[in-house]
Design a protein around this motif. Structure first.
Motif, PDB file in Angstrom:
ATOM      1  N   PRO A   1     -33.986  13.328  17.290  1.00  9.89           N
ATOM      2  CA  PRO A   1     -33.588  12.011  17.810  1.00  9.89           C
ATOM      3  C   PRO A   1     -32.102  11.978  18.138  1.00  9.89           C
ATOM      4  N   ILE A   2     -31.765  11.173  19.132  1.00  8.77           N
ATOM      5  CA  ILE A   2     -30.363  11.003  19.504  1.00  8.77           C
ATOM      6  C   ILE A   2     -29.690  10.098  18.478  1.00  8.77           C
ATOM      7  N   THR A   3     -28.510  10.495  18.022  1.00  8.17           N
ATOM      8  CA  THR A   3     -27.721   9.667  17.106  1.00  8.17           C
ATOM      9  C   THR A   3     -26.288   9.611  17.596  1.00  8.17           C
ATOM     10  N   PHE A   4     -25.553   8.642  17.056  1.00 13.91           N
ATOM     11  CA  PHE A   4     -24.123   8.518  17.371  1.00 13.91           C
ATOM     12  C   PHE A   4     -23.254   9.033  16.233  1.00 13.91           C
ATOM     13  N   ASP A   5     -23.837   9.829  15.337  1.00 12.31           N
ATOM     14  CA  ASP A   5     -23.069  10.370  14.218  1.00 12.31           C
ATOM     15  C   ASP A   5     -21.863  11.142  14.741  1.00 12.31           C
TER      16      ASP A   5
ATOM     17  N   ASN B   1     -20.405  16.200  20.839  1.00 11.34           N
ATOM     18  CA  ASN B   1     -20.928  15.641  19.597  1.00 11.34           C
ATOM     19  C   ASN B   1     -19.984  14.641  18.957  1.00 11.34           C
TER      20      ASN B   1
ATOM     21  N   GLY C   1     -25.061   0.363  15.547  1.00 12.96           N
ATOM     22  CA  GLY C   1     -24.081   0.916  14.615  1.00 12.96           C
ATOM     23  C   GLY C   1     -22.678   0.897  15.183  1.00 12.96           C
TER      24      GLY C   1
END
Length: 304
Positions: free
Chosen positions: A2-6, A70, A119
């Motif tokens: 899954p795509i995350t904004f971490d 990233n 977020g």
């Protein structure tokens, strides 16, 4: 996966903060929703002009050219428009070459609840009610104050963000003492608690995310510079220094002004935006730089 904004700094902005929607709002207020909808459809190929948050957003997005995929900055559009009337906004984003691909169109409702879902570390809006709601959820948020026409935009490549301290970066516990008991009690309290770190205010997570982004660069090459601009002075400065040290967060410049007007100092710093909890300070600062009012803490409680 899954795509995350971490690892990313996530900024949410309303369409009215990003672009100048004053004419659209005039039509909505004077002629109603259907006339507004028709106007936006008729004008959807006419790009909107830049709004108050536009220069800040563009500088934030430019940082992505300097970091790996990233990390960097993700900007989300949150809008009270429907997808239908919001097509003009997305067309304007494309016209200005802004790499913004994600949005929530809430169809007339407040979009603040999507701050939490995405977020976002910061929510910028021109709607004070939406800003207060986001702050109540525990997220950094500010109402953009329209600057004076005499204000000049900071055209330097470096992004400069300035913060007030109490009720913004820090909790308003010290401000409560000042407001209720006066300067002498505030000074005595801060001297006694000099080695006790303050609790974080609504903008601490945003400052932490900024610091994390800064940490990817050497101090010499970092495209982001931060400043604390506070009415505090010695001896109340010590608790501030020790609090930031305890948080392990870097502030590049700290101005302890002892009640002096902040505007000239913000102009000297070259701030792209200044965040303060007191609207009067924001209006004064906006004579020199863009300002964001943070309606949080004791200074913003309704008068009995």
């Amino acid at each position: 996966m899954p795509i995350t904004f971490d690892g990313k700094l996530v900024i949410a902005t309303s369409s009215s903060a990003l672009f100048d929607l004053s004419e659209s709002h005039r039509i909505f207020n004077e002629q109603g929703l259907e006339a507004y909808r028709q106007y936006q459809i008729e004008q959807e190929d006419t790009p909107l002009e830049a709004g108050e948050a536009f220069p800040l957003v563009r500088k934030l997005l430019a940082i992505n050219d300097m970091v790996n995929s990233n990390s960097g900055v993700e900007v989300i559009l949150l809008s009270r428009n429907s997808a239908d009337t919001g097509l003009r906004v997305f067309n304007s984003i494309e016209h200005w070459g802004l790499p913004i691909t994600r949005a929530a169109f809430s169809g007339g409702k407040s979009p603040y609840q999507y701050v939490e879902a995405f977020g976002a570390h910061l929510f910028l809006s021109t709607n004070p009610g939406d800003v207060r709601a986001a702050l109540d959820l525990g997220y950094a948020a500010a109402s953009i104050i329209s600057p004076s026409r005499a204000t000049t935009k900071n055209l330097a490549a470096e992004l400069k963000i300035a913060f007030d301290g109490d009720a913004v970066l820090f909790s308003d516990e010290s401000e409560q003492i000042y407001q209720t008991q006066g300067l002498a009690a505030f000074t005595a309290s801060e001297r006694a608690a000099a080695k006790t770190p303050m609790r974080g205010g609504p903008f601490k997570p945003f400052l932490q995310a900024l610091h994390n982004l800064q940490s990817q660069f050497s101090e010499e090459s970092c495209p982001i510079r931060t400043a604390l601009v506070t009415a505090r002075s010695a001896p109340a400065h010590e608790r501030v220094v020790r609090t930031l040290r305890n948080w392990n967060i870097r502030i590049d410049e700290s101005l302890f002004l002892g009640g002096l007007d902040k505007g000239a100092f913000l102009k000297a710093f070259g701030a792209d935006v200044f965040f303060d909890d007191q609207e009067g300070h924001c209006v004064s600062a906006s004579e020199h730089v863009a300002a964001g009012h943070v309606p949080h803490g004791v200074a913003n409680k309704p008068q009995e």
